[in-house]
Design an enzyme around this catalytic site. Structure first.
Site, PDB file in Angstrom:
ATOM      1  N   ALA A  11      48.666   2.988   4.733  1.00  0.00           N
ATOM      2  CA  ALA A  11      47.887   3.487   3.598  1.00  0.00           C
ATOM      3  C   ALA A  11      48.186   4.939   3.237  1.00  0.00           C
ATOM      4  O   ALA A  11      47.637   5.454   2.250  1.00  0.00           O
ATOM      5  CB  ALA A  11      46.399   3.335   3.895  1.00  0.00           C
ATOM      6  N   LYS A  12      49.052   5.608   3.983  1.00  0.00           N
ATOM      7  CA  LYS A  12      49.344   7.015   3.693  1.00  0.00           C
ATOM      8  C   LYS A  12      50.180   7.141   2.419  1.00  0.00           C
ATOM      9  O   LYS A  12      50.766   6.178   1.936  1.00  0.00           O
ATOM     10  CB  LYS A  12      50.107   7.642   4.870  1.00  0.00           C
ATOM     11  N   ASN A  13      50.267   8.359   1.896  1.00  0.00           N
ATOM     12  CA  ASN A  13      51.097   8.593   0.707  1.00  0.00           C
ATOM     13  C   ASN A  13      52.542   8.178   0.961  1.00  0.00           C
ATOM     14  O   ASN A  13      53.219   7.710   0.044  1.00  0.00           O
ATOM     15  CB  ASN A  13      51.051  10.067   0.307  1.00  0.00           C
ATOM     16  N   TYR A  58      51.031   5.565   8.788  1.00  0.00           N
ATOM     17  CA  TYR A  58      50.167   4.388   8.650  1.00  0.00           C
ATOM     18  C   TYR A  58      50.325   3.840   7.231  1.00  0.00           C
ATOM     19  O   TYR A  58      50.504   4.612   6.279  1.00  0.00           O
ATOM     20  CB  TYR A  58      48.729   4.823   8.923  1.00  0.00           C
TER      21      TYR A  58
END
Length: 380
Positions: free
Chosen positions: A197-199, A195
């Site tokens: 917004a993940k790292n 997704y």
């Protein structure tokens, strides 16, 4: 405004390589099951240290596919139980339900917000087949405890690593001595989400499964492609869940910088930990100084306060954006309340009532971090 996470700024920091990669895929005329996906799958398997990586449409599908494959392999049957943290995003629990299995909710440890292995042992029955630790907020779960429990009761271990890309385990696990152990290589199979917004985030939905189990990997690939072993030949009742070429190309551009970005997240966490006035009883943190190491990639930096909503409004009034992960625990969601709503899970509910996530983007400057710290200290 100090944004919680400025995705536009993050993606711009990968230019022009990002646009070049997208353009190559666009011009190639091949958008699924192509070279970009195969390349990223190999790169991510090498990064995690696993034999296999299978790209999927999203993180929920990745977890669901693992359990569906175990059912096809006869390891699990309809109605079998999987122990899962009650303190997690609802997708973790939905994956078990979508595979026709039964989630058994386990309270977390207040000190880490991750699964309490001692409590998990009290939940094991003759139908328990797996334990599903979640590396919540980017912090690795107690995998030594999970391993010991699984070994005693013959359970499969499935990691939810959706928030822990690149986290490194700092202890020795049975059969894995002298290896660099990352999230995704601490279990029988692991699921990741990409997704945005993940790292390690794509430009849309995406996910992956990592495993050393060749049979599991093969079944997962078939089920994810309509249950097809070759074109128009369907041996399984499959689904459609594939990482597309565009997202794979994006992830290949971003992966080489992941460790560096995670280092910066830890630096920001260190600044928060050292400079926020934790002595006030109305503000707490589950991160100790010794927790700021490679086993925590700080996807989220959580603070806890009974005045959470007031604090969030105060930050917003001072142009600092924060988020709540998560305002309603899964067992209180309408989708699950009929079966799980009567359960008493006070630790989980306490966490969900008080958690607030501070900005921790790797592109935050020290000056911006200082503004967040000053604002919190002026509130408390």
């Amino acid at each position: 405004m100090i944004k919680y996470l400025d995705l536009q700024k993050i993606n711009a920091s990968f230019e022009p390589a990002l646009s070049d990669a997208l353009l190559r895929v666009s011009r190639s005329g091949w958008y699924l099951h192509g070279e970009a996906t195969a390349r990223f799958e190999q790169e991510f398997a090498d990064f995690c240290g696993t034999a296999h990586c299978i790209g999927t449409g999203n993180g929920l599908d990745a977890l669901t596919l693992i359990f569906l494959a175990y059912r096809e392999l006869g390891v699990m049957n309809a109605g079998d139980e999987v122990i899962v943290p009650a303190n997690t995003y609802i997708a973790t629990i939905l994956s078990i339900l979508h595979a026709g299995l039964k989630p058994v909710l386990c309270e977390p440890l207040p000190e880490t917000c991750n699964i309490d292995v001692i409590h998990a042992e009290t939940l094991i029955t003759q139908r328990t087949r797996a334990i599903l630790p979640v590396h919540l907020y980017g912090r690795l779960a107690d995998m030594q405890g999970v391993y010991d429990l699984a070994a005693r009761y013959g359970l499969k271990i499935v990691e939810d690593a959706a928030q822990a890309h690149g986290a490194i385990y700092d202890k020795v696990l049975p059969g894995k001595e002298k290896q660099l152990l990352r999230a995704g290589n601490l279990s029988d199979a692991a699921a990741f989400s990409f997704y945005p917004a993940k790292n390690l985030g794509a430009l849309g939905d995406g996910g992956a499964i990592t495993t050393h189990d060749t049979s599991l990997a093969a079944i997962v690939r078939f089920i994810a492609n309509y249950g097809s072993t070759e074109k128009y030949v369907h041996l399984y009742q499959g689904i459609n869940s594939r990482l597309d070429e565009l997202q794979a190309a994006v992830l290949s551009v971003k992966l080489p910088r992941l460790d560096k970005d995670n280092v910066r997240r830890r630096e920001i966490a260190q600044l928060y930990k050292e400079n926020i006035h934790w002595k006030y009883p109305k503000l707490q943190c589950t991160v100790s100084t010794e927790d700021i190491k490679e086993s925590n990639v700080f996807h989220i930096f959580p603070v806890f306060s009974p005045r959470r909503d007031e604090l969030q409004h105060y930050l917003t009034a001072h142009n600092i954006h924060s988020q709540i992960h998560y305002p309603i625990p899964p067992h209180r969601q309408k989708a699950l309340i009929q079966e799980y709503g009567m359960q008493q899970l006070p630790i989980t509910e306490h966490i969900h009532n008080e958690e607030l996530s501070l900005p921790i983007s790797p592109l935050l400057t020290n000056e911006e971090v200082g503004q967040v710290i000053d604002c919190i200290n002026s509130f408390v």
